[in-house]
Scaffold this motif. Structure first.
Motif, PDB file in Angstrom:
ATOM      1  N   MET A 306       0.822  -1.217   0.000  1.00 22.78           N
ATOM      2  CA  MET A 306       0.000   0.000   0.000  1.00 22.78           C
ATOM      3  C   MET A 306       0.856   1.267   0.000  1.00 22.78           C
ATOM      4  O   MET A 306       0.568   2.241   0.690  1.00 22.78           O
ATOM      5  N   LYS A 307       1.927   1.232  -0.815  1.00 17.43           N
ATOM      6  CA  LYS A 307       2.830   2.374  -0.944  1.00 17.43           C
ATOM      7  C   LYS A 307       2.981   2.708  -2.427  1.00 17.43           C
ATOM      8  O   LYS A 307       4.039   2.553  -3.025  1.00 17.43           O
ATOM      9  N   ARG A 308       1.894   3.159  -3.029  1.00 22.34           N
ATOM     10  CA  ARG A 308       1.898   3.392  -4.479  1.00 22.34           C
ATOM     11  C   ARG A 308       2.838   4.520  -4.906  1.00 22.34           C
ATOM     12  O   ARG A 308       3.505   4.450  -5.929  1.00 22.34           O
ATOM     13  N   ALA A 309       2.896   5.587  -4.102  1.00 23.49           N
ATOM     14  CA  ALA A 309       3.709   6.749  -4.478  1.00 23.49           C
ATOM     15  C   ALA A 309       5.201   6.433  -4.513  1.00 23.49           C
ATOM     16  O   ALA A 309       5.960   7.074  -5.245  1.00 23.49           O
ATOM     17  N   VAL A 310       5.652   5.453  -3.736  1.00 24.70           N
ATOM     18  CA  VAL A 310       7.060   5.056  -3.749  1.00 24.70           C
ATOM     19  C   VAL A 310       7.439   4.533  -5.136  1.00 24.70           C
ATOM     20  O   VAL A 310       8.483   4.883  -5.694  1.00 24.70           O
ATOM     21  N   PHE A 311       6.577   3.690  -5.705  1.00 21.84           N
ATOM     22  CA  PHE A 311       6.840   3.139  -7.034  1.00 21.84           C
ATOM     23  C   PHE A 311       6.764   4.224  -8.106  1.00 21.84           C
ATOM     24  O   PHE A 311       7.541   4.220  -9.072  1.00 21.84           O
ATOM     25  N   VAL A 312       5.835   5.158  -7.940  1.00 21.51           N
ATOM     26  CA  VAL A 312       5.690   6.243  -8.909  1.00 21.51           C
ATOM     27  C   VAL A 312       6.945   7.116  -8.930  1.00 21.51           C
ATOM     28  O   VAL A 312       7.484   7.444  -9.988  1.00 21.51           O
ATOM     29  N   GLY A 313       7.416   7.493  -7.747  1.00 22.98           N
ATOM     30  CA  GLY A 313       8.617   8.316  -7.662  1.00 22.98           C
ATOM     31  C   GLY A 313       9.851   7.608  -8.184  1.00 22.98           C
ATOM     32  O   GLY A 313      10.682   8.199  -8.884  1.00 22.98           O
ATOM     33  N   GLY A 344       9.467   0.813 -20.973  1.00 21.01           N
ATOM     34  CA  GLY A 344       9.025  -0.108 -19.940  1.00 21.01           C
ATOM     35  C   GLY A 344       8.613   0.577 -18.652  1.00 21.01           C
ATOM     36  O   GLY A 344       7.784   0.066 -17.893  1.00 21.01           O
ATOM     37  N   LEU A 345       9.181   1.752 -18.395  1.00 16.12           N
ATOM     38  CA  LEU A 345       8.867   2.483 -17.163  1.00 16.12           C
ATOM     39  C   LEU A 345       7.844   3.599 -17.356  1.00 16.12           C
ATOM     40  O   LEU A 345       7.203   4.022 -16.395  1.00 16.12           O
ATOM     41  N   LEU A 346       7.678   4.093 -18.578  1.00 13.76           N
ATOM     42  CA  LEU A 346       6.812   5.244 -18.809  1.00 13.76           C
ATOM     43  C   LEU A 346       5.346   4.982 -18.466  1.00 13.76           C
ATOM     44  O   LEU A 346       4.620   5.890 -18.088  1.00 13.76           O
ATOM     45  N   PHE A 347       4.907   3.736 -18.604  1.00 12.16           N
ATOM     46  CA  PHE A 347       3.510   3.409 -18.376  1.00 12.16           C
ATOM     47  C   PHE A 347       3.122   3.306 -16.902  1.00 12.16           C
ATOM     48  O   PHE A 347       2.043   3.717 -16.499  1.00 12.16           O
ATOM     49  N   MET A 348       3.997   2.724 -16.119  1.00  8.24           N
ATOM     50  CA  MET A 348       3.643   2.329 -14.764  1.00  8.24           C
ATOM     51  C   MET A 348       3.116   3.451 -13.861  1.00  8.24           C
ATOM     52  O   MET A 348       2.118   3.266 -13.144  1.00  8.24           O
ATOM     53  N   PRO A 349       3.701   4.642 -13.836  1.00 10.45           N
ATOM     54  CA  PRO A 349       3.235   5.669 -12.897  1.00 10.45           C
ATOM     55  C   PRO A 349       1.779   6.068 -13.089  1.00 10.45           C
ATOM     56  O   PRO A 349       1.093   6.385 -12.114  1.00 10.45           O
ATOM     57  N   ALA A 350       1.295   6.051 -14.320  1.00  7.31           N
ATOM     58  CA  ALA A 350      -0.076   6.503 -14.571  1.00  7.31           C
ATOM     59  C   ALA A 350      -1.096   5.605 -13.886  1.00  7.31           C
ATOM     60  O   ALA A 350      -2.038   6.081 -13.243  1.00  7.31           O
ATOM     61  N   ALA A 351      -0.947   4.280 -14.025  1.00  9.59           N
ATOM     62  CA  ALA A 351      -1.912   3.353 -13.434  1.00  9.59           C
ATOM     63  C   ALA A 351      -1.943   3.487 -11.916  1.00  9.59           C
ATOM     64  O   ALA A 351      -3.019   3.491 -11.306  1.00  9.59           O
ATOM     65  N   LEU A 352      -0.782   3.596 -11.291  1.00  6.03           N
ATOM     66  CA  LEU A 352      -0.744   3.698  -9.832  1.00  6.03           C
ATOM     67  C   LEU A 352      -1.247   5.050  -9.346  1.00  6.03           C
ATOM     68  O   LEU A 352      -1.834   5.144  -8.267  1.00  6.03           O
ATOM     69  N   THR A 353      -1.045   6.093 -10.135  1.00 10.06           N
ATOM     70  CA  THR A 353      -1.588   7.401  -9.756  1.00 10.06           C
ATOM     71  C   THR A 353      -3.111   7.361  -9.788  1.00 10.06           C
ATOM     72  O   THR A 353      -3.778   7.906  -8.902  1.00 10.06           O
ATOM     73  N   MET A 354      -3.685   6.712 -10.807  1.00 10.81           N
ATOM     74  CA  MET A 354      -5.138   6.560 -10.859  1.00 10.81           C
ATOM     75  C   MET A 354      -5.657   5.702  -9.712  1.00 10.81           C
ATOM     76  O   MET A 354      -6.763   5.928  -9.211  1.00 10.81           O
TER      77      MET A 354
END
Length: 424
Positions: A306-313, A344-354
């Motif tokens: 439950m630490k989505r922002a860590v992965f986004v950053g 490979g990395l450009l997609f991931m932040p969007a899904a977790l931000t949503m």
């Protein structure tokens, strides 16, 4: 969901998993095909017959073709968000998918830049239904502890689409012609329309295959332990929350990065790194294949910790590093590898931000809130291709445009650190 009819529920005790096969799976297909449709223009912009037939010349014109889609995509999301809350996700989806299938036919018969622009504009309006619809269905069908996995599942369609579509479009355009790529994608979109009509329903209470055990599981696990914005059922309350606007800015910055980079990456690899047309498409497809793995892994672990922002950053920091290394390498093989890692990395932040958006808005207003969220984000994202086009022309190379884009990624990285401190 309060209108649940117990007679429609299968009386078996073992919990069904309708939410995954009948909801997440068709959403995955829709996002896959929609991405193939929207990415069609990116690969065709490196196709000489397409450019010659329509008289397209210069990076500014190329960027405009991508940006016009993002503008109508943004306003489409705003309108669809309120429509979905009023008439339901399934009915709205059927209308939107029909519009984008027609847009692909229009692109296939285009004989001028203006017709391609109209095709892109209509495609944006039609595909604008996707995110509000998907977020609404995710809110209605998945408990909070499954929402990251659910969203990264259907969001992975944005990576599956290019993996399948980019090589397919390049091969079809080279062997048969660019018009045929439009017509084939239109046919595939119609097939997805039929599947969505058969499989999806607005909520578990309306579905013909869900059982009582699954319905109870979904209902009992949809409450979030920590309420971030107080009354999440009020649109006004959500909109005055600073956290909503921070999430919007983070998503917008990553969207600028994605559309700015992905629009020009095939042309960049072809023109500046000496990689041929078909191989540039294969490299892009390889990056999106990696993105699928990254999405699923981060979806699983972000639900677990439950630490989505860590992965986004973390993704933001690595995107900056890989982009800078790619710009300054003279080796085409190294450039190809870095491009794969970058995509490979450009997609991931969007899904977790949503996914984090579910902590500030309830299912009752998720359609409207996600429409506002998407409209604002993609209006800003529309700047991405234009920024790359303008700065690359000013500097005489793609380096200037891509470096300008990285400034937005840096801002999203900074805000992600703030979100981590807020417990996201």
């Amino acid at each position: 969901m309060n209108n649940f009819n117990a007679q429609t529920i299968m009386p078996t005790k073992k919990m069904t998993k309708i939410r995954w096969f009948y909801i997440a799976f068709p959403l995955l297909l829709l996002f896959t095909v929609s991405m193939m449709d929207k990415a069609n223009i990116n690969i065709l912009l490196a196709n000489k017959p397409f450019l010659q037939d329509l008289g397209i010349d210069g990076n500014l014109v190329k960027g405009t073709l991508s940006s016009i889609f993002l503008v109508t995509y943004a306003f489409g999301q705003l309108a669809w968000g309120f429509i979905i809350d009023k008439i339901g996700a399934q009915r709205s989806g059927l209308i939107g998918i029909s519009l984008w299938a027609f847009a692909m036919v229009l692109g296939g018969i285009a004989d001028s830049i203006s017709m391609i622009l109209w095709s892109r504009a209509l495609l944006g309006i039609g595909e604008g239904v996707l995110y509000p619809m998907a977020l609404k269905l995710t809110s209605n069908w998945f408990p909070y502890n499954e929402q990251a996995k659910a969203q990264t599942t259907w969001y992975s369609g944005n990576a599956f689409g290019p993996v399948l579509g980019l090589p397919l479009i390049a091969i079809i355009a080279s062997a048969y012609g660019w018009r045929e790529s439009y017509f084939i994608l239109a046919a595939i979109s119609i097939v997805c329309l039929i599947l969505f009509w058969i499989m999806a329903r607005d909520n578990p209470a309306k579905h013909y295959a869900v059982n009582q055990t699954e319905f109870n599981y979904i209902q009992s696990n949809q409450k979030v332990e920590v309420t971030i914005t107080g009354n999440k059922g009020s649109i006004k309350t959500v909109l005055i929350s600073p956290l909503f606007w921070i999430l919007t800015i983070v998503y917008s910055c990553f969207s600028i990065g994605y559309y700015g980079i992905s629009t020009f990456l095939p042309s960049y690899l072809t023109e500046e790194k000496g990689i041929d047309f078909v191989n540039s498409a294969v490299i892009n497809a390889g990056g999106f294949a990696l993105a699928i793995v990254v999405q699923m892994v981060t979806g699983y672990f972000s639900d677990r910790f439950m630490k989505r922002a860590v992965f986004v950053g973390g993704a933001g920091a690595l995107i900056i590093v890989f982009m800078l290394l790619s710009l300054f390498t003279t080796n085409s093989t190294v450039a190809a590898i870095l491009s794969i890692l970058l995509i490979g990395l450009l997609f991931m932040p969007a899904a977790l931000t949503m996914t984090m958006l579910h902590r500030v808005a309830s299912p009752e207003v998720m359609g409207s809130i996600s429409g506002i969220f998407g409209c604002l984000s993609y209006l800003i994202a529309a700047l991405g291709p234009m920024i790359v086009g303008i700065f690359s022309q000013m500097s005489g190379s793609y380096n200037g445009g891509f470096i300008a884009i990285l400034c937005f990624i840096a801002l999203s990285l900074f805000l992600s650190v703030f979100l981590v401190r807020k417990g996201f």
